[in-house]
Design an enzyme around this catalytic site. Structure first.
Site, PDB file in Angstrom:
ATOM      1  N   HIS A  65       0.842  -1.188   0.000  1.00  0.00           N
ATOM      2  CA  HIS A  65       0.000   0.000   0.000  1.00  0.00           C
ATOM      3  C   HIS A  65       0.877   1.236   0.000  1.00  0.00           C
ATOM      4  CE1 HIS A  65      -2.895   2.824   2.359  1.00  0.00           C
ATOM      5  NE2 HIS A  65      -2.963   3.044   1.067  1.00  0.00           N
ATOM      6  N   GLU A  73       2.854   0.566   3.537  1.00  0.00           N
ATOM      7  CA  GLU A  73       2.200  -0.438   4.396  1.00  0.00           C
ATOM      8  C   GLU A  73       2.268  -1.774   3.673  1.00  0.00           C
ATOM      9  OE1 GLU A  73      -1.796   1.019   5.173  1.00  0.00           O
ATOM     10  OE2 GLU A  73      -1.343   1.326   7.273  1.00  0.00           O
ATOM     11  N   ASN A 125      -5.367   4.088   7.433  1.00  0.00           N
ATOM     12  CA  ASN A 125      -6.709   4.554   7.037  1.00  0.00           C
ATOM     13  C   ASN A 125      -7.777   4.138   8.030  1.00  0.00           C
ATOM     14  OD1 ASN A 125      -5.789   5.915   4.834  1.00  0.00           O
ATOM     15  ND2 ASN A 125      -6.182   4.260   3.377  1.00  0.00           N
TER      16      ASN A 125
END
Ligand code: T1G
Length: 707
Positions: free
Chosen positions: A437, A449, A487
């Protein structure tokens, strides 16, 4: 001819002719630990006591000269002999001491060289005083000796910014500079022999006097003002300026005392604790536990990227920058051409700023190719998809990759929220599937990530962690849940910001409070930059999660429904003049919030800055506690690394979990309970403290105690 060879702990000693060679040999970076300090004193005294020795050369047997003081010692213990004491013995030595600065010398490592009588190095070398990044300042004479050899501005720049500096810019500091690193020690020995043969006086930096003339006074006044404006929230930079100024206003001895006083004041600050925590947190993130011990990384010699849009292009650039060939796949040639053209423009812009040469631009572009045919991915070692964030689309892509890619190819998704295990169910080789990510802009943001699925193989995890370093990212291993770590935690932060607007706060008040706390921008400015439609799209996919809360981001939803998507549409939470990114408060937004509050029966009120700060940051921390408890993050410091590198959380607070530890978990828990009780049904649902937070708070423990 080497004689009298002996070891003083991690310090080697031998003589060559009448020169004593003292070698720093404490892996991995010659941190100046207690053992090193004792070894240096003992070896210097050995040389001074040996009548056949007429000079001393201090060098390193490792690639680095020294990374400075041993930061792991800052947590306390018996640290005698302290580094200043060691340097005093060297500087006052009766025989000439020459530093052969064979590799980078940072912090106390450079201070060690400055205490020597002469310094020899090679032209490719860099040195620095990065203590300011640890929330402190050079505490072993660096602020007093450097200005006596370099000019005041150079000394201030090095100490206040902490930036490594090429030795060729430090003429006054080094007495002799050779071309090749491997010539350094021999050159230092020759230099030492020449000092003895020519009966040159021993040159002690402490004997150099400085004058504090009007021009220098003006420099310090201007510098202090500039630093105060540019380093808001940090404590050490201002003290760095004061310490260097003391070199001009005090005797050497009094200047050292002033430096020590300012050093201790810095060391006691929460910023110093936070920045030292973060130094180790960043490095600890790459230490992955639980992998099988004999696992080896796969080699990644060619990469495929699916999608040549903003994300795909940015991802591809990371690999080209690291010299790894990349083939980019798009369904249409036109999209490919557009993507490659955007990449070229990015590189050309860097070249215009002097960050790249034109040759480097061409080298990198030559590593990038495009295709509209999946078969072109047959020989890649890793493929990363950056396609539309929809599960059906991701699964279709992975199904195609499963057919085309060679056995052993790693299949990675750049998904920012979706369930990686479900994506992996679309292929016959789930062990080769992982999440990579990237954060936008992917070629700029340091955070990566790395999302491990239930079936992801250990060697795929290890390969991905190493690959992060190769492409100069900070990789943090996380588990699968909605939004992973970053997130998932930003959701309550955004929720509260929007709810506070309904309750009477304005976007500019919330953004001001968060800006003052130290984030680069507040939630409303950030939302406008990213595009309000992105959050709307995510909410649409999770309506069941928020169904019980009719107030959930209602203003943001209305703005999107009116086509107010933020900066890209000229209006969002704020208004924007064409071509400007400056947010302008919009009374219409306040009116929408007022109207929605009335509809929902929410009584608007004056809201304090402190309440805004607590309601945005504590739920984010609370989510982090759940993430820790669920094992989605292995340690609290990993969450801190994600937030500093992925979301701009101020490093002088160390990250959200370090900040909570500094505030105290009982305080965080009590404030969550206060809002739980004072915000009616809304509070009861959203402000329940995490079990882990309760557990740690009751035990008087910190997040960092969770291993
Ligand atoms: N002390 C203790 N450990 C250190 C260390 C240090 N100074 N520097 C590095 N390490 C560890 C690091 O944690 C890692 O451990 C391993 O060495 C490799 O590091 C009195 C008070 C030199 C540019 O701030 O910037 O001097 O994770 O992965 O990428 O005025 O290390 O393997 O277990 O970073 O090649 C000032 C800090 C100290 C420099 C090399 N000096 N170090 O980067 O390796 S304060 C610094 C760095 C001081 C005096 C004051 C980098 C590096 P592990 P690494 P690298």
């Amino acid at each position: 001819m080497s004689q009298d060879a002996k070891e003083f702990g991690p310090i080697s000693y031998h003589t060559q002719g009448d020169v004593a060679l003292i070698g720093l040999n404490s892996a991995p970076v010659n941190a100046l630990s207690k053992a090193v300090r004792i070894g240096v004193i003992d070896s210097v005294n050995e040389a001074l006591a040996n009548d056949s020795v007429s000079a001393i050369v201090l060098y390193s047997k490792l690639p680095l000269f020294s990374a400075g003081a041993d930061i792991s010692e800052f947590s306390g213990g018996d640290l005698s002999p302290m580094l200043p004491e060691v340097l005093e013995i060297i500087e006052q030595a009766s025989k000439p001491v020459v530093a052969a600065v064979t590799g980078n010398a940072f912090g106390g490592g450079l201070e060690l060289a400055l205490a020597c009588h002469y310094r020899v190095t090679h032209s490719k070398n860099k040195v620095g005083l990065p203590e300011v990044h640890l929330g402190i300042l050079p505490g072993a004479g660096g602020t007093q000796r450097l200005p006596r050899l370099a000019d005041a501005k150079t000394a201030l720049d090095m100490i206040v910014t902490g930036a490594p500096t090429s030795v060729v810019k430090l003429g006054g500091v080094f007495d002799h500079v050779v071309d090749a690193p491997e010539e350094t020690v021999e050159a230092a020995i020759e230099f030492a022999n020449k000092v003895v043969a020519d009966k040159l006086p021993i040159k002690r930096v402490c004997d150099i006097n400085l004058s504090f003339d009007e021009q220098t006074k003006g420099l310090f006044t201007a510098y202090a003002e500039g630093v105060a404006a540019k380093t808001r929230g940090f404590f050490a930079p201002g003290h760095c300026v004061k310490a260097v100024e003391a070199a001009f206003t005090h005797s050497f001895k009094d200047g050292l005392s002033r430096e020590s006083e300012l050093f201790m004041e810095c060391m006691k600050t929460p910023q110093a604790r936070a920045q030292q925590h973060f130094f180790f947190a960043e490095r600890a993130a790459s230490h992955v536990s639980g992998l099988s011990k004999d696992v080896k990384p796969r080699s990644i010699d060619k990469v495929g990227v699916i999608g040549a849009g903003t994300m795909g292009g940015g991802i591809a650039m990371n690999f080209a920058n690291a010299g790894i060939p990349v083939v980019m796949l798009e369904m249409k040639q036109e999209a490919l051409d557009k993507g490659l053209a955007l990449i070229r423009r990015n590189y050309e812009n860097s070249a215009k700023k002097g960050k790249l040469t034109q040759a480097q631009v061409e080298e990198r572009m030559a590593l990038l190719s495009g295709t509209t045919d999946y078969d072109s991915l047959a020989d890649v070692d890793l493929v990363i998809e950056a396609v539309f964030e929809k599960m059906s689309v991701k699964k279709e892509v992975f199904g195609a990759l499963d057919k085309v890619c060679k056995p052993g190819a790693i299949l990675a998704s750049n998904t920012s929220t979706l369930d990686l295990n479900e994506i992996a169910s679309a292929v016959s080789r789930p062990q080769d599937v992982i999440g990579l990510h990237f954060f936008s802009p992917a070629n700029v943001m340091k955070l990566l990530e790395i999302v491990k699925g239930e079936k992801t193989a250990d060697d795929v995890i290890l390969t991905s962690m190493k690959l992060a370093k190769t492409i100069r990212k900070v990789g943090v291993l996380v588990g699968v849940c909605f939004g992973f770590v970053g997130n998932r935690m930003i959701e309550p932060y955004g929720r509260e910001a929007n709810r506070l607007m309904l309750e009477g706060a304005s976007p500019e008040q919330v953004d001001r409070v968060i800006g003052k706390f130290g984030l680069p921008m507040g939630p409303f400015t950030m939302g406008d930059m990213a595009g309000l439609d992105i959050g709307y799209f995510v909410r649409e996919s999770r309506r069941e999660f928020i169904a019980h809360d009719p107030s959930y981001c209602v203003v943001a939803d209305k703005l999107v429904q009116q086509g107010r998507n933020g900066l890209k549409s000229g209006r969002g939470a704020y208004l924007y003049e064409p071509g400007s990114r400056k947010p302008i408060p919009d009374p219409e937004v306040i009116a929408i919030a007022k109207e929605e509050a009335e509809r929902l029966g929410i009584k608007q009120r004056e809201i304090s800055d402190q309440e805004i700060l607590e309601r945005c940051i504590y739920p984010l921390i609370n989510e982090g506690a759940d993430i820790l408890k669920e094992g989605i993050a292995a340690k609290s410091s990993d969450i801190d690394v994600i937030y500093v590198y992925g979301y701009g959380f101020p490093v002088f607070r160390g990250g959200p979990m370090q900040y909570a530890d500094e505030v105290g978990l009982s305080e965080v828990r009590d404030r969550l309970n206060y809002y739980k009780e004072s915000l009616g049904e809304y509070g009861k649902h959203w402000f329940e403290p995490s079990d882990l937070l309760n557990e740690l708070a009751d035990a008087g423990k910190s997040f960092s105690s969770v291993k």
